[in-house]
Design a protein around this motif. Structure first.
Motif, PDB file in Angstrom:
ATOM      1  N   ALA A   1      60.553  17.383  51.302  1.00 49.40           N
ATOM      2  CA  ALA A   1      59.935  18.276  52.282  1.00 49.40           C
ATOM      3  C   ALA A   1      59.559  17.490  53.526  1.00 49.40           C
ATOM      4  N   ASP A   2      59.733  18.116  54.692  1.00 49.32           N
ATOM      5  CA  ASP A   2      59.529  17.433  55.962  1.00 49.32           C
ATOM      6  C   ASP A   2      58.118  17.651  56.469  1.00 49.32           C
ATOM      7  N   LEU A   3      57.557  16.617  57.072  1.00 47.04           N
ATOM      8  CA  LEU A   3      56.204  16.678  57.622  1.00 47.04           C
ATOM      9  C   LEU A   3      56.135  17.634  58.803  1.00 47.04           C
ATOM     10  N   ALA A   4      57.257  17.935  59.436  1.00 45.41           N
ATOM     11  CA  ALA A   4      57.272  18.855  60.574  1.00 45.41           C
ATOM     12  C   ALA A   4      56.871  20.265  60.168  1.00 45.41           C
ATOM     13  N   GLU A   5      56.947  20.576  58.879  1.00 43.11           N
ATOM     14  CA  GLU A   5      56.589  21.916  58.398  1.00 43.11           C
ATOM     15  C   GLU A   5      55.086  22.138  58.357  1.00 43.11           C
ATOM     16  N   VAL A   6      54.310  21.055  58.481  1.00 43.53           N
ATOM     17  CA  VAL A   6      52.846  21.169  58.442  1.00 43.53           C
ATOM     18  C   VAL A   6      52.343  21.604  59.815  1.00 43.53           C
ATOM     19  N   ARG A   7      51.647  22.717  59.870  1.00 45.25           N
ATOM     20  CA  ARG A   7      51.063  23.217  61.117  1.00 45.25           C
ATOM     21  C   ARG A   7      49.592  22.824  61.183  1.00 45.25           C
ATOM     22  N   GLY A   8      49.175  22.319  62.342  1.00 47.20           N
ATOM     23  CA  GLY A   8      47.786  21.900  62.485  1.00 47.20           C
ATOM     24  C   GLY A   8      47.513  20.651  61.655  1.00 47.20           C
ATOM     25  N   GLN A   9      46.233  20.475  61.266  1.00 47.92           N
ATOM     26  CA  GLN A   9      45.796  19.363  60.424  1.00 47.92           C
ATOM     27  C   GLN A   9      46.246  18.008  60.984  1.00 47.92           C
TER      28      GLN A   9
ATOM     29  N   LEU B   1      50.548  18.477  52.116  1.00 46.90           N
ATOM     30  CA  LEU B   1      50.593  17.178  52.782  1.00 46.90           C
ATOM     31  C   LEU B   1      51.008  16.072  51.813  1.00 46.90           C
ATOM     32  N   ALA B   2      50.397  16.059  50.630  1.00 48.16           N
ATOM     33  CA  ALA B   2      50.706  15.003  49.663  1.00 48.16           C
ATOM     34  C   ALA B   2      52.173  15.033  49.252  1.00 48.16           C
ATOM     35  N   SER B   3      52.745  16.232  49.127  1.00 50.36           N
ATOM     36  CA  SER B   3      54.143  16.332  48.716  1.00 50.36           C
ATOM     37  C   SER B   3      55.103  15.811  49.777  1.00 50.36           C
ATOM     38  N   ARG B   4      54.618  15.658  51.006  1.00 53.22           N
ATOM     39  CA  ARG B   4      55.458  15.125  52.083  1.00 53.22           C
ATOM     40  C   ARG B   4      55.301  13.628  52.270  1.00 53.22           C
TER      41      ARG B   4
ATOM     42  N   VAL C   1      42.935  26.000  58.643  1.00 58.46           N
ATOM     43  CA  VAL C   1      43.619  26.168  59.922  1.00 58.46           C
ATOM     44  C   VAL C   1      43.591  27.653  60.298  1.00 58.46           C
ATOM     45  N   PRO C   2      43.112  28.013  61.512  1.00 57.61           N
ATOM     46  CA  PRO C   2      43.089  29.425  61.924  1.00 57.61           C
ATOM     47  C   PRO C   2      44.483  30.059  61.844  1.00 57.61           C
ATOM     48  N   HIS C   3      44.507  31.353  61.519  1.00 59.59           N
ATOM     49  CA  HIS C   3      45.788  32.052  61.361  1.00 59.59           C
ATOM     50  C   HIS C   3      46.595  32.038  62.655  1.00 59.59           C
TER      51      HIS C   3
ATOM     52  N   ALA D   1      51.391  27.635  66.499  1.00 59.68           N
ATOM     53  CA  ALA D   1      51.503  26.195  66.744  1.00 59.68           C
ATOM     54  C   ALA D   1      52.910  25.696  66.443  1.00 59.68           C
ATOM     55  N   ALA D   2      53.387  24.803  67.285  1.00 59.06           N
ATOM     56  CA  ALA D   2      54.680  24.188  67.037  1.00 59.06           C
ATOM     57  C   ALA D   2      54.550  23.170  65.914  1.00 59.06           C
ATOM     58  N   GLY D   3      55.642  22.914  65.239  1.00 54.35           N
ATOM     59  CA  GLY D   3      55.625  21.936  64.159  1.00 54.35           C
ATOM     60  C   GLY D   3      55.349  20.547  64.699  1.00 54.35           C
ATOM     61  N   GLY D   4      54.753  19.717  63.879  1.00 58.57           N
ATOM     62  CA  GLY D   4      54.448  18.358  64.287  1.00 58.57           C
ATOM     63  C   GLY D   4      55.673  17.457  64.242  1.00 58.57           C
TER      64      GLY D   4
END
Length: 500
Positions: free
Chosen positions: A191-199, A229-232, A393-395, A401-404
């Motif tokens: 899984a890619d870290l870019a999929e995490v929004r915010g945080q 996050l941990a899975s990435r 993270v707010p809805h 938000a764009a991916g990181g």
């Protein structure tokens, strides 16, 4: 002369001690006895070996056969001694040239038909045999694993007859073929870290943990992305060095797990369930086997829902987190396994999971919250370098938000920081000794004063003091600077504020 000696290897943790299989034929009633502290599976080898020799149309001596597995005080178990015992009997009986056995070591279990079956723990045997310059003959089922050792002279066989033909000079055994290994998993597998929004702060903590091998604890209400996050983390970890990959592969080998030849150089990521026992976590059993912490050697042990683990189970992690090894003592033997792992854990702030949530959904009493958090002892918590409270993270941010940054970009920074650590100290910052911390984490008087104030205000222990310096060293490595400045130190200190 009716004596032959064949060399093989036993299994004692990740060590493969040399065993001399001595076979002597003498007068008296025909029979076979095996001495040298054999376990049940080794004692049964006399019947397997006799049937294998006869079914291979070879001559079994009608004399008294004594097999000694030396040294006599080393316990021997498993079917790995079948092949050397059979070859010793044939050589002592004149069926094989004794001089052909010199320079060889043999490992393998025999079927009654004479076919060779794979055994566990071949990789440590090949490693040790290669160091002393001997050729190793193994079953074809162990070929891929044995070929992981670069520079090893490994030959593979399907049957006892093939080994005999090779030793007699009538045929050559095939070499174990090597397969190129990848140090990173394909993009489709991780899984890619870019999929995490915010945080953003949690992403930053994850990067620091990956770069320095630091222990990390994430705390937050359900749905804040702790497990996500941990899975990435595997996608941003630095590659394994050759010797580290071989150490991990050897542990997998003795645990009976397959070493995928295409991915054996990737760092391990172990994720046991919270119902796991202490033995499952650190290893054990009457014949000691490695546990999860050893299978995570040079990799990550992820414990989700940390307070749900039995407190006794968590406490057994304390010593390995400091020493990087685990010693398992039983009445018959003592075995030591390496366990230099990185602990990553996730937990909720309270039993219902919603303490501190702005929605006010938590109904847990202060006593219930205190009991819940007390399941993680202070000494264990003190060994965790980075602790982070994660907010929801707010809805709107989740939607808009764009991916990181993708994992590939972060992994490049992590690998560069890791390389700086190897060039400076030969190890990750998390495993620096106190003397090495003093050498590599030099501070100015102003920065010493900042750290002293933090130690006094947060009540940090001497262990925590050194762990703050190690984290600050990693932050400086990520920034590409030789010295630790106040900003690096301040960021490292803030990760100690959780649960203090």
């Amino acid at each position: 002369m009716s004596l032959a000696v064949v060399y093989t290897r036993a299994q004692a943790g990740v060590v493969a001690p040399l065993v001399a299989c001595e076979v002597h034929l003498s007068g008296g009633l025909p029979g076979t006895s095996i001495v040298g502290l054999p376990e049940a599976a080794v004692k049964e080898a006399r019947d397997r070996v006799r049937a294998a020799i006869l079914n291979a149309q070879l001559e079994y001596p009608q004399r008294k056969v004594t097999v000694n597995l030396a040294p006599a005080d080393l316990p021997k178990d498993g079917g790995r001694f079948d092949l050397p015992i059979a070859l010793g009997i044939l050589a002592a009986n004149g069926g094989l040239p004794r001089e052909a056995l010199a320079g060889h070591e043999f490992v393998g279990e025999l079927a009654l038909s004479g076919e060779l079956r794979p055994v566990q723990g071949v990789l440590p045997a090949v490693l040790h045999a290669t160091r002393v310059g001997r050729r190793v003959i193994v079953p074809r089922g162990n070929a891929a694993e044995a070929a992981l050792v670069s520079g090893a002279d490994v030959r593979v066989a399907d049957s006892l007859l093939e080994v005999c033909a090779h030793l007699a000079g009538r045929a050559e055994l095939a070499e174990a073929a090597t397969v190129p290994a990848s140090t990173t998993a394909p993009a489709t597998e991780v899984a890619d870290l870019a999929e995490v929004r915010g945080q953003s702060q949690a992403r930053r903590a994850l990067e620091i943990a990956a770069a320095g091998g630091h222990n990390l604890l994430l705390c937050g209400v359900p749905g804040t992305g702790k497990t996500m996050l941990a899975s990435r983390l595997p996608g941003i970890l630095p590659p394994l060095e050759e010797h580290e990959a071989l150490e991990l592969a050897a542990i997998r080998s003795i645990a009976g797990q397959d070493n995928d030849v295409a991915s054996w150089k990737r760092r391990a990521f172990r994720h046991p369930h919270h119902t796991a026992s202490a033995v499952a976590l650190v290893g054990g059993g009457s014949m000691p086997r490695p546990g999860e912490i050893s299978l995570a050697h040079h990799g990550v042990l992820f414990l989700d829902e940390l307070p749900e683990f039995d407190r006794h189970v968590l406490e057994v992690l304390r010593e390995p987190l400091e020493s990087g090894r685990i010693s398992i003592s039983r009445a018959a033997r003592q075995v030591e396994f390496p366990a230099r792992f990185q602990l990553v854990a996730a937990m909720n702030p309270c039993p219902c999971g919603y303490a501190g949530d702005p929605g006010g959904r938590c109904r847990c009493t202060p006593d219930a919250i205190a009991r819940y958090r007390s399941r993680i002892s202070g000494p264990l918590l003190d060994r965790i370098d980075l602790r982070l409270d994660m907010a929801r993270v707010p809805h709107a941010e989740l939607r808009d938000a764009a991916g990181g940054e993708p994992s590939a970009v972060v992994r490049e920074r992590v690998a560069a920081a890791h390389m700086r650590q190897l060039e400076r100290a030969g190890k990750s910052n998390a495993w620096l000794s106190n003397r090495e911390v003093e050498r590599d984490c030099d501070l100015s008087p102003a920065e010493h004063a900042l750290l002293d104030r933090a130690v006094e205000r947060l009540g940090l222990s001497a262990r925590a003091y050194h762990r703050v310096l190690r984290v600050a060293r990693t932050i400086a490595d990520l920034a590409g600077t030789a010295r630790i400045d106040a900003s690096h130190l301040s960021e490292a200190i803030q990760y100690r504020r959780f649960a203090e």
